[in-house]
Design an enzyme around this catalytic site. Sequence first.
Site, PDB file in Angstrom:
ATOM      1  CG  HIS A 109      -1.703  -0.994   1.657  1.00 29.56           C
ATOM      2  ND1 HIS A 109      -1.254  -2.114   2.288  1.00 29.56           N
ATOM      3  CD2 HIS A 109      -3.037  -1.143   1.540  1.00 29.56           C
ATOM      4  CE1 HIS A 109      -2.282  -2.920   2.536  1.00 29.56           C
ATOM      5  NE2 HIS A 109      -3.374  -2.358   2.087  1.00 29.56           N
TER       6      HIS A 109
ATOM      7  CG  ASP B  84       1.899  -0.895   3.374  1.00 33.44           C
ATOM      8  OD1 ASP B  84       1.137  -0.548   4.283  1.00 33.44           O
ATOM      9  OD2 ASP B  84       1.592  -1.694   2.461  1.00 33.44           O
TER      10      ASP B  84
ATOM     11  CG  ASP C   1      -4.516 -10.653   8.470  1.00 40.47           C
ATOM     12  OD1 ASP C   1      -5.193 -11.228   7.618  1.00 40.47           O
ATOM     13  OD2 ASP C   1      -4.572  -9.422   8.672  1.00 40.47           O
TER      14      ASP C   1
HETATM   15  C1  XUL Z   1      -7.381  -6.351   5.269  1.00 41.17           C
HETATM   16  C2  XUL Z   1      -6.668  -6.827   4.075  1.00 41.17           C
HETATM   17  C3  XUL Z   1      -5.864  -5.818   3.336  1.00 41.17           C
HETATM   18  C4  XUL Z   1      -5.889  -5.986   1.856  1.00 41.17           C
HETATM   19  C5  XUL Z   1      -5.165  -4.892   1.113  1.00 41.17           C
HETATM   20  O1  XUL Z   1      -8.113  -7.322   5.927  1.00 41.17           O
HETATM   21  O2  XUL Z   1      -6.718  -8.000   3.750  1.00 41.17           O
HETATM   22  O3  XUL Z   1      -4.572  -5.872   3.821  1.00 41.17           O
HETATM   23  O4  XUL Z   1      -5.331  -7.192   1.470  1.00 41.17           O
HETATM   24  O5  XUL Z   1      -5.617  -3.640   1.447  1.00 41.17           O
END
Ligand code: XUL
Length: 435
Positions: A99, A102, A307
């Site tokens: 992004h 980042d 995640d």
């Molecule tokens: C959030 C997510 C993000 C996207 C990119 O849950 O998955 O990191 O992958 O914005």
Amino acid sequence: MTGYFSDIPKIQYEGPESDNEFAFRHYNPDEVVMGKRMEDHLRFAVAYWHSFAWPGGDPFGGQTLERPWFGETMEHARAKADAAFDLFEILGAPFFCFHDLDVRPEGESFAKSCANLDAIVDIFGEKMEATGMKLLWGTANMFTHRRWMSGAATNPDPDVFAYAGATLKSCLDATHKLGGANYVMWGGREGYETLLNTDLTREAEQAGRMLLSVVDYKHKIGFDGPILIEPKPQEPSKHQYDYDVATVYGFLKRFGLENEVKVNIEQGHAILAGHSFEHELALAASLGIFGSIDMNRNDYQSGWDTDQFPNNVPEMALAFYEVLKVGGYTTGGTNFDAKIRRQSLDPEDLVLGHVGGMDACARGLKAAAAMLEDGGLESMRDARYAGWEGPEAQKMLSGEYGLEEMAHYVETTGLDPQPKSGRQERLENWVNKFV
Ligand code: XUL
Ligand code: CO
């Protein structure tokens, strides 16, 4: 090497018997699986945000991780880029994703933020040239800064809509300049907290208009990778508009974009939406909008997006079965939108999280290929639907038989259908032979 990872060797394939934790046991980039090198099948990508920008916070506590590149100056951003490319090299992952937020410090103005991004893009360009690294996708962070709190494209304030358009332009330009294979849009704030203050109709029109503008601009600059929408049902919004693959498809149809835009499917988001990962993959493939994967495991109990790096091989096998069935990735890849745990403080933890994830995916890929080559599942599935080859069935499917003809058919033949076993246990046992 800049120092942060300097004690860690480049990870090599050593085979399943290896005791070396800094080695791959299953991911062997050159090994050919179904006619293609593993590296070309899996197309691994490292996510810049979790690995280099995340400070280790959770909803109850702040920073636990300390990194020499944490800070809001260009000098920090350059040090971060050095460390990131060191990690890419150690892992031998061919792609990365980022992004805007980042990789560059936020400037005092939009123009300053863009200048910061441009400077980093130039540095990335040089590093990519020197290392052969490629960009799987770029994206805009339109969810962290407080200006986005009520949405980006779906904000009630048209000035925020404009700021979102400008931000999207700058990130599409950066992605295009770096030869990105895709451009991703995840709308974490494109949703609402309460319907009491939300005009659903307007917000959907705004989201559609912005997506049309993104597609227009992509064609204008000659960016030939697809735009990918990443579905997620909630978090941070209480209700996110891009809920799941089915919802995204309906939205794309509504704005005539189903041939322009595909999906980036994240394992954890599928779980949050109440689906299995393979359901989301199979549906996207069936609708012709499968694009790419964010391969991170979600905790099944927590109810929020944890995640984690993937390590459940049977799940990976079923996922890659769907990927192989649709012919594999085209522009997409396997992005680790995954983070280490907040107690995992050491540089080794970051490396080993990726090593384990890459190995789990490689095992899943190999199992999926063996399942497809065996063909057992497909033939059992085909047998289940074999009745549809019959002449009456074909007439029903084509519409030649409406309800009256069906009634006539049932009455004249005295049809009395008998239930047949769905054979689930047999199929599950069959899958278990391969994982
Ligand atoms: C959030 C997510 C993000 C996207 C990119 O849950 O998955 O990191 O992958 O914005
Ligand atoms: Co993601």
